[in-house]
Structure formats: C-alpha cells, structure tokens
Design a protein around this motif. Structure first.
Motif, PDB file in Angstrom:
ATOM      1  N   TYR A 118       0.821  -1.096  -0.358  1.00  0.00           N
ATOM      2  CA  TYR A 118      -0.035  -0.075  -0.068  1.00  0.00           C
ATOM      3  C   TYR A 118       0.842   1.183  -0.122  1.00  0.00           C
ATOM      4  CZ  TYR A 118      -3.870  -3.249   1.360  1.00  0.00           C
ATOM      5  OH  TYR A 118      -4.589  -4.137   1.338  1.00  0.00           O
ATOM      6  N   PHE A 119       0.956   2.115  -1.130  1.00  0.00           N
ATOM      7  CA  PHE A 119       1.368   3.427  -1.227  1.00  0.00           C
ATOM      8  C   PHE A 119       0.491   4.376  -1.319  1.00  0.00           C
ATOM      9  CE2 PHE A 119       4.048   0.311  -3.058  1.00  0.00           C
ATOM     10  CZ  PHE A 119       5.358   0.256  -2.650  1.00  0.00           C
ATOM     11  N   LYS A 120       0.925   5.733  -0.708  1.00  0.00           N
ATOM     12  CA  LYS A 120       0.186   6.831  -0.362  1.00  0.00           C
ATOM     13  C   LYS A 120      -0.232   7.376  -1.807  1.00  0.00           C
ATOM     14  CE  LYS A 120       0.892   8.367   4.235  1.00  0.00           C
ATOM     15  NZ  LYS A 120       1.700   9.397   4.988  1.00  0.00           N
ATOM     16  N   LYS A 121       0.759   7.403  -2.810  1.00  0.00           N
ATOM     17  CA  LYS A 121       0.466   7.918  -4.223  1.00  0.00           C
ATOM     18  C   LYS A 121      -0.101   6.642  -5.196  1.00  0.00           C
ATOM     19  CE  LYS A 121       3.392  11.846  -3.578  1.00  0.00           C
ATOM     20  NZ  LYS A 121       4.506  12.579  -3.638  1.00  0.00           N
ATOM     21  N   ALA A 122       0.738   5.673  -5.151  1.00  0.00           N
ATOM     22  CA  ALA A 122       0.669   4.673  -6.246  1.00  0.00           C
ATOM     23  C   ALA A 122      -0.253   3.747  -5.824  1.00  0.00           C
ATOM     24  CB  ALA A 122       1.866   3.892  -6.295  1.00  0.00           C
ATOM     25  N   GLY A 123      -1.105   3.934  -4.680  1.00  0.00           N
ATOM     26  CA  GLY A 123      -2.001   2.988  -4.242  1.00  0.00           C
ATOM     27  C   GLY A 123      -1.619   1.639  -3.925  1.00  0.00           C
ATOM     28  N   ILE A 124      -2.392   0.685  -4.340  1.00  0.00           N
ATOM     29  CA  ILE A 124      -1.998  -0.834  -4.097  1.00  0.00           C
ATOM     30  C   ILE A 124      -1.186  -1.490  -4.969  1.00  0.00           C
ATOM     31  CG2 ILE A 124      -3.132  -3.196  -3.454  1.00  0.00           C
ATOM     32  CD1 ILE A 124      -5.447  -1.709  -2.313  1.00  0.00           C
ATOM     33  N   ILE A 125      -0.265  -2.130  -4.790  1.00  0.00           N
ATOM     34  CA  ILE A 125       0.346  -3.004  -5.800  1.00  0.00           C
ATOM     35  C   ILE A 125       0.574  -4.390  -5.474  1.00  0.00           C
ATOM     36  CG2 ILE A 125       2.721  -3.341  -7.039  1.00  0.00           C
ATOM     37  CD1 ILE A 125       2.971  -0.076  -6.692  1.00  0.00           C
ATOM     38  N   LYS A 126       0.285  -5.480  -6.338  1.00  0.00           N
ATOM     39  CA  LYS A 126       0.293  -6.756  -5.747  1.00  0.00           C
ATOM     40  C   LYS A 126       1.572  -7.341  -6.182  1.00  0.00           C
ATOM     41  CE  LYS A 126      -4.651  -7.428  -6.116  1.00  0.00           C
ATOM     42  NZ  LYS A 126      -5.877  -8.399  -6.586  1.00  0.00           N
TER      43      LYS A 126
END
Lengths: 134, 204
Positions: A118-126
């Motif tokens: 979970y990133f503040k800008k990039a959102g969720i990355i799996k």
C-alpha cells in the motif's frame, strides 16, 4: 486551471512507477514467524510512501528494520517508509524487512505467497514472493 | 622458446604461492583461548534426547550459536550460515566437528519447535543439534558465554496471541576439543570459508 493540472499530475503518476522486484520469503512453519524481502524501485521523479503490506499467509504483517545496537541485534517496527523519486530501496536480511507474524500455513521452499503493498500515491500494488532458503 | 620460459616462470610463481598459502595456514594461531566456563548442564535436543552440555561434545570441535525460532531475520541467517559451514566441512572431508544451536527462548522453544525449525530448513542432524532446556541452565550458559538476549517489544495479533521478540547477541563461537573458545564470528554475517579454515587449523 489548477484543478486540471492536478488531474494531469495524478494521471501522469501511475502505479507502474513503483515496482516490487525479486520478492522472496524465508521458510517457516505454521504458527511461526518469517520475513519478506524485495527491491522497491521508484522510477518516477516523485516521492511516495509505503505504509502497509498485507498477506493472507500471516495473522499480522508489519514493516520492520533490524538494527545493530552496540553489537546487539534489535528489530524495530516502522510505521511507513518514504521512497524518493528515482530511488531503489532494498529490503534485505539484517535490514528492512516485512515481518510475517504467526503464519497461517507452512512456508516451504518453492511456495509462492501473494502480497499487497500500500502506497500513499501509487495505491495498492500486488506482487508474489517465492519461498527460498536463506 | 621464449614462450616456454614464460610458462615455466609462471608455473614456479604459482607453485611458490601455493606453498606460502599452505604454510601460512598451518602456522596461523587462533586469537582466543578461553575456557568455556560451563559444566554439566542438562539440555534436550530436537528429538528430546538428553544432552549434557558441553560434556557430550568433549573431544570434538564444536561450532556453537544461540538463536530463538520466532526470530524472523537474524537467527535464520545464523542457522543458514551454520548449515553452509556444515556442508563445506563435509565436502572437505573434515571429521569430528559438531554443530550446536542453543535456544535462549526455552519457554517457547520446545524440542518439537526446534525440530520443526530444523526440518523446514532440511538440516542434516547427523552432527547438528538444536538444544533447549531448563531456563536456569540456559541462563547459566548465556551468562558464562557473555550472550545477551533481552525480551523486547510485545505485539498482539488479531486472535489475541502475544508475540515478543528479543534483542540479542549475534555470534557463532568456535570451541576446541578441550572446551576452550578459539574464535568468535558474527553469526549472521560469518565468512563461511574463514570459519572452515579455522576449523581446519584446529585439526581432527
């Protein structure tokens, strides 16, 4: 005009700018703890912040850092980690790691485990991590 | 003709280098020579067999480290290094070496937990023991060998389980057949071949 620029900035910042590479996990038995390691790469010019990692493999997942304090090895939980633009941060044994607490199943060499970052800008990355001996 | 001379010179230099390396290794003395200071501590190994520490290993070169199996980062690195040293020792045909890891978390690290920790790492138990036991006995070993293991932050899982971790010494200790400490290494960062070379210096 400012609104339009903001939209353009958001559109320009896509999750492809953040990559999770070479993710791997230590083997450990059900009920025990393990750690996730990887390379976190930010290829955009903007900074971002990793604030959470989740997985179904463990009851609790935390960001941690091991530090050498006068010859004693100590682990500290970190709430989030900032990554600057065009920076790569290595989560490696003896340093930053994602701690997997109370595993729900055995992690055996060769198994693949799914994670969400979970990133503040990039959102969720799996990303998937492979269990390997080390 | 000229080429043959160059080859001969290279061969001589190579041969002399090997001789220097060999004699330097034979003559090297290990820096520490301290008695282990522990006697007759009854422990249990991963199969719940009784082991008298360190007496059960008398007459053998002993590589010793201290771990706890709930450790996710440093202790698995130390165990992995111990395993790599064991494999290299076997590969080089060196006999009479025992590998021991003592848990400084005996309340959680029961013999079956130690077995599970070893099994998932494919440990060769032929000359490798994980040991646990009475906390008083373990404490005595830790104190004598100057190993610190301090319980630290407690975390609670969603199911209410309390988890704690240790701040601890990161060390592998080389002990000779007479129970004397001959060298110490950083457990998680040990140079595998350097440890094997020290074991060779102690001999069979």
């Amino acid at each position: 005009m400012i609104f339009l620029l903001s939209i353009l900035t958001i559109l320009n910042y896509n999750s492809n700018s953040i990559e999770i590479n070479n993710a791997w996990v230590r083997p450990a038995g059900k009920g025990m703890n393990s750690a996730l390691y990887f390379e976190l790469k930010n290829s955009s010019a903007n900074s971002d912040e990793l604030f959470k990692v989740s997985s179904n493999a463990a009851e609790l997942v935390q960001l941690h850092k091991t530090v050498n304090k006068n010859g004693l090895m100590e682990m500290k939980e970190i709430k989030s980690l900032k990554i600057n633009g065009n920076q790569t941060i290595k989560f490696a044994p003896g340093g930053y790691h994602v701690m997997l607490i109370k595993l729900k199943k055995d992690l055996k060499t060769g198994n693949k485990i799914g994670f969400k970052f979970y990133f503040k800008k990039a959102g969720i990355i799996k990303a998937d991590a492979v269990v390997k001996s080390y | 003709m000229k080429s043959k001379n160059i080859h001969t010179r290279i061969s001589i230099i190579f041969f002399i280098s090997i001789l220097i390396t060999f004699f330097y290794g034979c003559g090297k003395k290990l820096p520490e020579d301290i008695p282990i200071g522990v006697k007759d501590i009854v422990l249990l190994n991963q199969d719940s067999s009784r082991i008298i520490f360190p007496d059960s290993f008398k007459g053998k070169t002993l590589l010793l480290s201290f771990i706890y199996t709930n450790c996710p980062d440093i202790c698995p690195m130390t165990t992995h290094n111990m395993q790599l040293i064991q494999q290299q020792v076997k590969k080089e045909g060196i006999d009479n070496v025992e590998f021991v890891e003592i848990s400084f978390d005996p309340l959680r690290d029961t013999p079956s937990k130690l077995k599970e920790f070893g099994d998932i790492r494919d440990i060769d138990y032929n000359n490798f023991n994980f040991l646990t036991g009475n906390p008083v006995g373990i404490k005595s070993i830790l104190n004598n060998m100057n190993i610190l293991a301090l319980p630290g932050d407690t975390t609670e899982t969603k199911s209410g389980s309390k988890i704690y971790f240790f701040t601890h010494t990161d060390r592998i200790t080389l002990i000779d057949k007479n129970g004397r400490i001959r060298n110490e290494y950083r457990g998680s960062k040990a140079n595998i071949q350097a440890v094997v070379n020290d074991i060779k210096i102690l001999g069979d």
